[in-house]
Design a protein around this motif. Structure first.
Motif, PDB file in Angstrom:
ATOM      1  N   GLY A   1     -88.453 -45.399 -90.031  1.00  0.00           N
ATOM      2  CA  GLY A   1     -87.938 -46.656 -89.529  1.00  0.00           C
ATOM      3  C   GLY A   1     -88.397 -47.875 -90.301  1.00  0.00           C
ATOM      4  O   GLY A   1     -89.286 -47.811 -91.150  1.00  0.00           O
ATOM      5  N   TRP A   2     -87.757 -48.991 -89.961  1.00  0.00           N
ATOM      6  CA  TRP A   2     -87.996 -50.292 -90.575  1.00  0.00           C
ATOM      7  C   TRP A   2     -88.153 -51.335 -89.488  1.00  0.00           C
ATOM      8  O   TRP A   2     -87.501 -51.250 -88.449  1.00  0.00           O
TER       9      TRP A   2
ATOM     10  N   ALA B   1     -78.296 -52.030 -88.441  1.00  0.00           N
ATOM     11  CA  ALA B   1     -78.665 -50.604 -88.399  1.00  0.00           C
ATOM     12  C   ALA B   1     -79.005 -50.186 -86.965  1.00  0.00           C
ATOM     13  O   ALA B   1     -79.401 -51.010 -86.138  1.00  0.00           O
ATOM     14  N   ARG B   2     -78.874 -48.916 -86.708  1.00  0.00           N
ATOM     15  CA  ARG B   2     -79.152 -48.349 -85.386  1.00  0.00           C
ATOM     16  C   ARG B   2     -80.608 -48.586 -85.006  1.00  0.00           C
ATOM     17  O   ARG B   2     -81.516 -48.453 -85.817  1.00  0.00           O
ATOM     18  N   THR B   3     -80.844 -48.953 -83.731  1.00  0.00           N
ATOM     19  CA  THR B   3     -82.204 -49.081 -83.212  1.00  0.00           C
ATOM     20  C   THR B   3     -82.730 -47.695 -82.903  1.00  0.00           C
ATOM     21  O   THR B   3     -82.131 -46.952 -82.130  1.00  0.00           O
TER      22      THR B   3
ATOM     23  N   TRP C   1     -88.495 -57.045 -94.487  1.00  0.00           N
ATOM     24  CA  TRP C   1     -88.444 -55.762 -93.781  1.00  0.00           C
ATOM     25  C   TRP C   1     -89.621 -54.894 -94.208  1.00  0.00           C
ATOM     26  O   TRP C   1     -89.959 -54.823 -95.390  1.00  0.00           O
ATOM     27  N   LEU C   2     -90.245 -54.235 -93.240  1.00  0.00           N
ATOM     28  CA  LEU C   2     -91.356 -53.323 -93.509  1.00  0.00           C
ATOM     29  C   LEU C   2     -90.895 -51.888 -93.319  1.00  0.00           C
ATOM     30  O   LEU C   2     -90.297 -51.556 -92.283  1.00  0.00           O
TER      31      LEU C   2
ATOM     32  N   ALA D   1     -92.208 -59.242 -76.877  1.00  0.00           N
ATOM     33  CA  ALA D   1     -91.995 -58.318 -75.758  1.00  0.00           C
ATOM     34  C   ALA D   1     -91.276 -57.044 -76.181  1.00  0.00           C
ATOM     35  O   ALA D   1     -91.562 -55.967 -75.663  1.00  0.00           O
ATOM     36  N   GLU D   2     -90.359 -57.159 -77.128  1.00  0.00           N
ATOM     37  CA  GLU D   2     -89.630 -55.989 -77.595  1.00  0.00           C
ATOM     38  C   GLU D   2     -89.275 -56.154 -79.064  1.00  0.00           C
ATOM     39  O   GLU D   2     -88.463 -56.998 -79.424  1.00  0.00           O
ATOM     40  N   ALA D   3     -89.905 -55.358 -79.907  1.00  0.00           N
ATOM     41  CA  ALA D   3     -89.638 -55.369 -81.340  1.00  0.00           C
ATOM     42  C   ALA D   3     -88.899 -54.084 -81.684  1.00  0.00           C
ATOM     43  O   ALA D   3     -89.337 -52.993 -81.330  1.00  0.00           O
ATOM     44  N   HIS D   4     -87.760 -54.224 -82.355  1.00  0.00           N
ATOM     45  CA  HIS D   4     -86.921 -53.070 -82.647  1.00  0.00           C
ATOM     46  C   HIS D   4     -87.296 -52.408 -83.969  1.00  0.00           C
ATOM     47  O   HIS D   4     -87.530 -53.084 -84.963  1.00  0.00           O
ATOM     48  N   VAL D   5     -87.329 -51.095 -83.944  1.00  0.00           N
ATOM     49  CA  VAL D   5     -87.469 -50.292 -85.152  1.00  0.00           C
ATOM     50  C   VAL D   5     -86.064 -49.832 -85.505  1.00  0.00           C
ATOM     51  O   VAL D   5     -85.364 -49.260 -84.663  1.00  0.00           O
ATOM     52  N   ARG D   6     -85.636 -50.116 -86.716  1.00  0.00           N
ATOM     53  CA  ARG D   6     -84.268 -49.806 -87.161  1.00  0.00           C
ATOM     54  C   ARG D   6     -84.257 -48.613 -88.112  1.00  0.00           C
ATOM     55  O   ARG D   6     -85.250 -48.319 -88.773  1.00  0.00           O
TER      56      ARG D   6
END
Length: 123
Positions: free
Chosen positions: A73-74, A43-45, A65-66, A31-36
């Motif tokens: 972003g990651w 790390a900051r979203t 991590w991608l 539902a919600e995947a964070h990009v860091r």
């Protein structure tokens, strides 16, 4: 343990095969995947992605991590605590990436996300 991870539906977190364009395509499963901003949960979203969105990676770290292609972003392949999958590799033969330039498709998704102010594109 960083052995290739098999998920419940038989899918693998491994990105196999040769990627002639130097980028791999993934579909968001949660539902919600964070990009860091960096490859760390501390790390900051930067923004979030929703289920069904495509993200494109240019490299992968040894701990899952991608590094995204076409945007900063990651993202992590799986949840750190539950180890449930967050992203699923999409074969390059799948539409819409079968005959296209993956970098161009990555740029299109990145532009669409910028237009949404960092909110997920798909409900």
């Amino acid at each position: 343990d960083e052995t290739p991870r098999q998920f419940g539906d038989g899918a693998s977190a491994e990105v196999g095969g040769y990627h002639s364009q130097g980028v791999a395509c993934f579909e968001v499963l949660v539902a919600e995947a964070h990009v860091r901003s960096a490859p760390s949960h501390r790390a900051r979203t930067v923004r979030s992605c929703g289920p069904g969105e495509l993200v494109f990676a240019r490299s992968r770290s040894f701990d899952g991590w991608l590094r995204l292609a076409g945007e900063d972003g990651w993202m992590r392949l799986y949840e750190e605590t539950s180890r449930e999958p967050v992203l699923q590799p999409r074969p390059c033969a799948d539409a819409p990436t079968r005959h296209g330039d993956l970098w161009a498709v990555a740029d299109l998704w990145a532009a669409a996300r910028r237009g949404c102010g960092g909110r997920p594109l798909l409900p």
